[in-house]
Design an enzyme around this catalytic site. Structure first.
Site, short mmCIF file in Angstrom:
data_model
loop_
_atom_site.label_atom_id
_atom_site.label_comp_id
_atom_site.label_asym_id
_atom_site.label_seq_id
_atom_site.Cartn_x
_atom_site.Cartn_y
_atom_site.Cartn_z
N GLY A 326 0.83 -1.21 0.00
CA GLY A 326 0.00 0.00 0.00
C GLY A 326 0.87 1.25 0.00
O GLY A 326 1.98 1.27 -0.53
N SER A 327 0.41 2.27 0.69
CA SER A 327 1.10 3.57 0.65
C SER A 327 2.45 3.57 1.33
O SER A 327 3.21 4.52 1.17
CB SER A 327 0.21 4.63 1.27
OG SER A 327 -1.03 4.65 0.59
#
Lengths: 647, 381
Positions: A326-327
């Site tokens: 993810g981020s």
């Protein structure tokens, strides 16, 4: 009947003649026997002497004492406990049934154990000791000893068996021991003969398996004289073996225990790593299981229960589990872009909430868009569109190269089982694996740690430690073997541009310490422990256009296994980083709401070496944290009990 | 000369018979028995029980029996030879129907106070019967086919019954023992040559019958033959006995491992170490010297028997004495050949040494007959 004298003379002569012949034959027979005796006893004696010795001498192995496993402070994580068991020797017992019945009454043995012991007793030769029951308590042993006269053939014995005093806390790291299987024997060209001892246990997974060589030691031998049925008549001599070496790990059992308490009820993994030395302070995967169950032989019901649990307690999520980062992957993309000189940090990119690339629309997590932001804000606010743009500029090759430099997609050498390599997807990989060419959309997905990118919590911790220190630190689990400290190699510099690194760090600082940062609510206000971090939320299922049109549902309304994974990576203190923490909570919902609070609690506990003061938390949260800390202390192992095994 | 012609005055009578006992033979028998006790004591781990002491009692009973038999005039034994032979046939038939099964064979009859092994008894009664038969038979008819056939029937009857038990060892001993008496009596060479030829042919037949429907011997007997020919094919099965036995013998070396130091026998590697295989224990603990010593003792017993026989003038006494000596020889020769791997393993005890009652008593009975013949031979005035 009268016989003529002529006949008598004839008879006597004939008999005497024949007697002489017979006597000669007998003499010849006896000479032959003497000759044969000479042949065997004089000519071939050496050969037969040797055979007689081989018959007589039985070499028995004395199993070595298995090495202990300690944590970094010397607390025993895997030890050998005295195991009181009761054995029966059939020929001494006389009436086996009567004696067993008396014993069962005395120490309250269940009927099935008595039955099994009875069958075992009659399967062996009468002088072979057969174990009736194991792991008796002192009270039972005392009762057997004081009733010895009425229990002929029954003796309490003491042996050593593996135990794990901290139970669930380190099962995924240390693993457990178990019986030797046929495959273990086949796997080795010349198997250690000690493996064939009945009841001998070897490491099955985890450190117990990976460090088997050091932990096992080598067997001693005992030469005994045995008779034809194998009964030991006397001991001739013995040679002591070498006990296994103790292994000290870098983990801290207090921190590990706190993490397990904090993760209770979640399917999650947490890694705490020293940013300078790479020492792994904690490697937790939740939920866990009790390795003692396996070491003692787990019942099929218990095993089934562990297998069927949807939170998969048997799986080690910390080093073996891989997730889309993810981020938390955005630092990689940012650094790749800065290193390649394809962006200047001040450059602002406009985020309208989505980006259209080759006919496909890629959304930002914030539907309304972030407006115009530079790199620091893009990291702190975790703007997706900014990184879609960056990804298209740098391309997947540069992203992969940076990813590898930071320790992602690389199998780190740890003495644990099934350490995952993760995945840095390349064009060739996709072609080979999927039979499809790489598309620009794949690069865009990779830019926000989605799509094909997979990393383990361990790798995320390594990445964070490298970002914090700027050095290529490698994770380290073993601190000392057999009392000899493992050397700590000074980690070489990553060779990253200092200004680029500073920009990325600033993005992480603002993420946790700026009001607009995604982890603002999980900030640490204690001046000496301020934390820098990055949240991540990775989708488990692709959101279809129809779903998006119908309006996104709140995470809490989704079934558990469709919720997003929550991730958080952090290091602290900002000015002089000591620890890197990586948190992955499976289906936790969101990185800032589920993972970041855990990361903060763990970081503070690591920095304080215990429960942190409430002053480290922002004022409005202190009441809630106080309740939480009380609750956690109730569930943690009290400090006095784990001190008993201190070596 | 037959006993009917004895000048009774010239034969010792009353207590004076004691003077005419062949004491050298008694001493030799006691020496062999003593060696047996020593071994039984050693095998039991330095204990009189469970073997040495009962064996001593049996030997004492055997001595009493021997003297009792010795003091009875030899002509009495000649008269009852046929009866004794008949009785042992009846007992063998009794085993067939009422015998108890031990070690896979019917061998004993339990008479309550003693477990009698009629096959052992038959060895002596057969010798008695044949001696009496040839004493009765006109000497010129000895080699007539008809009369040879009759003697052969006398031999084959008990042999057949013993083989049915099945007891191969005793069967062979009966056959050879009977053959020896016939040979001594002067049956023509040609018969023996023919029997040997037939025997070789029969052996071929026995081996050829293996695995077919008309298989002659039992499977275990074939396996013994196999393991005799090559003991290593089945070191833990049928060949175990002979392998372990040879190891014990060989490890004894020249002078043995010392009294009570034999590992093979003390640690139970030797099967039947107190009965049929006792010679291996002796050879292990006393070595080649000990083994040869026993052989010499046995040889001296034979020499004394033959010497005594040569001085006798009575056909029955001579044949009986030599027949007993031949039977005695067959006992120890077959036993030793067996434990040394020269003959297949058949159940034959080492005479006077192996633990066991029947063989001991029967042999002492036989030596009683020898003594009787020796005492009651006519001597010069």
């Amino acid at each position: 009947m009268k016989r003529p004298p002529r006949d008598i003379a004839l008879s006597s002569r004939r008999i005497n003649r024949r007697a002489a012949i017979l006597g000669g034959l007998m003499g010849a027979g006896m000479l032959m026997l003497a000759g044969r005796m000479r042949q065997i006893q004089v000519d071939q004696t050496d050969q037969f002497r040797l055979l007689a010795e081989e018959n007589r001498i039985n070499i028995r192995l004395i199993p070595p004492v298995r090495g202990l496993i300690h944590d970094r402070n010397g607390t025993v994580l895997a030890g050998n406990e005295q195991n009181y068991r009761v054995v029966i020797v059939r020929e001494d017992a006389g009436d086996v049934d009567l004696v067993l019945a008396r014993l069962a009454r005395l120490i309250d043995l269940p009927a099935e154990i008595v039955d099994r012991a009875r069958r075992e007793v009659f399967r062996h030769r009468p002088f072979v000791p057969v174990t009736i029951a194991e792991r008796l308590d002192w009270e039972q042993v005392a009762r057997i000893a004081s009733n010895a006269p009425s229990l002929p053939g029954i003796t309490p014995e003491v042996g050593l068996s593996r135990n794990y005093p901290l139970e669930e806390d380190f099962s995924h790291v240390i693993g457990y021991v178990g019986a030797v299987s046929e495959r273990d024997l086949d796997a080795q060209e010349v198997p250690d003969p000690v493996l064939q001892l009945p009841g001998f246990q070897i490491g099955r997974i985890g450190v117990e398996r990976q460090m088997e060589h050091a932990l096992r030691g080598s067997a001693g031998t005992k030469r005994t004289e045995v008779n034809a049925v194998g009964r030991v008549m006397r001991e001739l001599d013995r040679r002591e073996g070498t006990p296994g070496r103790n292994v000290q790990l870098t983990v801290d059992h207090r921190l590990q225990n706190f993490i397990h308490a904090r993760l209770a009820g979640e399917s999650a993994a947490v890694i705490v790593m020293d940013v300078e030395t790479g020492d792994l302070r904690a490697i937790a995967s939740s939920p866990s299981y009790d390795p003692n169950l396996f070491a003692r032989g787990i019942s099929s019901a218990d095993f089934r229960g562990l297998l069927d649990d949807p939170y998969r307690p048997l799986v080690d999520k910390s080093v073996q589990g891989v997730y889309p980062p993810g981020s938390t992957f955005k630092m990689v993309v940012a650094l790749a872009a800065l290193e390649a000189g394809l962006v200047v940090p001040e450059e602002r990119v406009f985020c309208p909430g989505h980006m259209d690339v080759s006919g496909r629309r890629f959304h930002c997590w914030r539907r309304g868009g972030h407006g115009r932001l530079n790199m620091v804000s893009a990291l702190s606010e975790s703007c997706d569109v900014y990184f879609y743009d960056m990804a298209q500029r740098v391309g997947i090759e540069r992203i992969n190269a940076m990813s590898e430099r930071l320790g992602l997609g690389v199998r780190h050498a740890l003495p644990m089982s099934a350490v995952a390599a993760g995945l840095n997807p390349t064009r060739e990989w996709k072609q080979a694996r999927r039979g499809e060419p790489w598309q620009v959309g794949d690069t865009i997905n990779a830019a926000i740690g989605q799509g094909f990118v997979l990393n383990s919590p361990l790798q995320l911790a390594v990445m964070t430690a490298r970002l914090a220190s700027g050095k290529a630190v490698v994770p380290r689990l073993v601190r000392a073997v057999g009392g000899v400290e493992e050397p700590v190699a000074e980690a070489p510099s990553l060779g990253l541009d200092a200004r680029a690194l500073a920009i990325v760090r600033q993005g992480m600082v603002e993420c946790t310490n700026h009001q607009r940062g995604t982890a603002w609510s999980s900030r640490i206000v204690e001046a000496s422990a301020r934390m820098s971090g990055k949240t991540g939320t990775s989708q488990v299922f692709t959101i279809t256009a129809a779903e998006r049109a119908a309006g996104l549902r709140r995470q809490q309304d989704l079934p558990w296994n469709r919720r997003n994974h929550a991730l958080f990576v952090a290091y602290a203190p900002i000015e002089a980083p000591r620890y890197a923490v990586a948190v992955v909570i499976e289906h936790g919902g969101g990185g800032s709401s589920a993972a970041a609070p855990v990361g903060r609690d763990v970081m503070l506990h690591a920095l304080h070496g215990g429960m942190p003061p409430l002053s480290a938390y922002p004022e409005p949260q202190r009441n809630r944290i106080e309740t939480q800390q009380r609750d956690l202390l109730g569930r943690m192992r009290p400090p006095q009990t784990d001190g008993r095994d201190r070596a | 000369m037959s006993y009917l012609e004895y000048a009774v005055q010239r034969v010792p009578a009353g207590l004076s018979k004691v003077l005419y006992v062949n004491w050298a033979l008694v001493v030799l028998l006691a020496a062999v028995a003593g060696l047996g006790w020593l071994m039984l004591y050693s095998i039991a781990g330095g204990s009189l029980m469970p073997w040495a002491e009962p064996q001593m009692k049996r030997f004492a009973a055997g001595l009493v029996l021997m003297f009792a038999v010795a003091f009875v005039p030899i002509w009495f034994w000649r008269n009852v030879a046929g009866l004794a032979y008949g009785l042992s046939l009846v007992l063998l038939l009794g085993v067939e129907f009422f015998g108890s099964v031990g070690m896979g064979a019917q061998r004993w009859i339990d008479l309550g106070f003693i477990r009698l092994q009629p096959s052992e008894l038959a060895k002596i009664t057969l010798v008695m019967a044949l001696a009496a038969y040839y004493d009765w038979l006109d000497i010129r008819r000895t080699s007539r086919p008809m009369w040879v056939l009759l003697a052969l029937v006398l031999v084959l009857l008990p042999t057949f019954l013993v083989l049915r038990q099945p007891d191969l060892g005793t069967g062979i001993l009966l056959l050879l023992g009977g053959g020896a008496v016939m040979f001594l009596a002067g049956v023509s060479w040609l018969y023996f040559a023919a029997v040997i030829a037939i025997g070789l042919g029969g052996m071929t037949l026995v081996l050829a019958s293996r695995g077919t429907e008309w298989q002659i011997l039992k499977d275990y007997q074939y396996r013994r033959i196999d393991s005799f020919l090559d003991p290593s094919i089945d070191p833990l099965g049928a060949g175990y006995h002979i392998n372990q036995s040879k190891i014990a013998l060989g490890s004894g070396g020249w002078s043995g491992r010392g009294f009570m130091q034999g590992t093979q026998s003390r640690l139970n590697f030797l099967p039947e170490k107190h009965t049929d295989f006792i010679f291996t224990s002796l050879a292990e603990e006393f070595g080649f010297v000990g083994g040869v010593s026993l052989l010499v003792l046995y040889g001296l017993i034979l020499v004394f028997c033959i010497a005594a026989a040569l001085k006798m003038k009575d056909r029955f006494a001579q044949l009986l004495t030599l027949g007993v000596a031949a039977t005695f020889f067959l006992y120890f020769a077959v036993n030793m050949a067996m434990v040394m791997g020269l003959a297949p393993v058949v159940g034959v005890p080492l005479p006077l040494v192996s633990f066991g009652g029947s063989a001991m008593l029967v042999l002492m009975f036989g030596f009683g007959l020898v003594q009787s013949a020796h005492i009651h031979r006519p001597r010069g005035p």
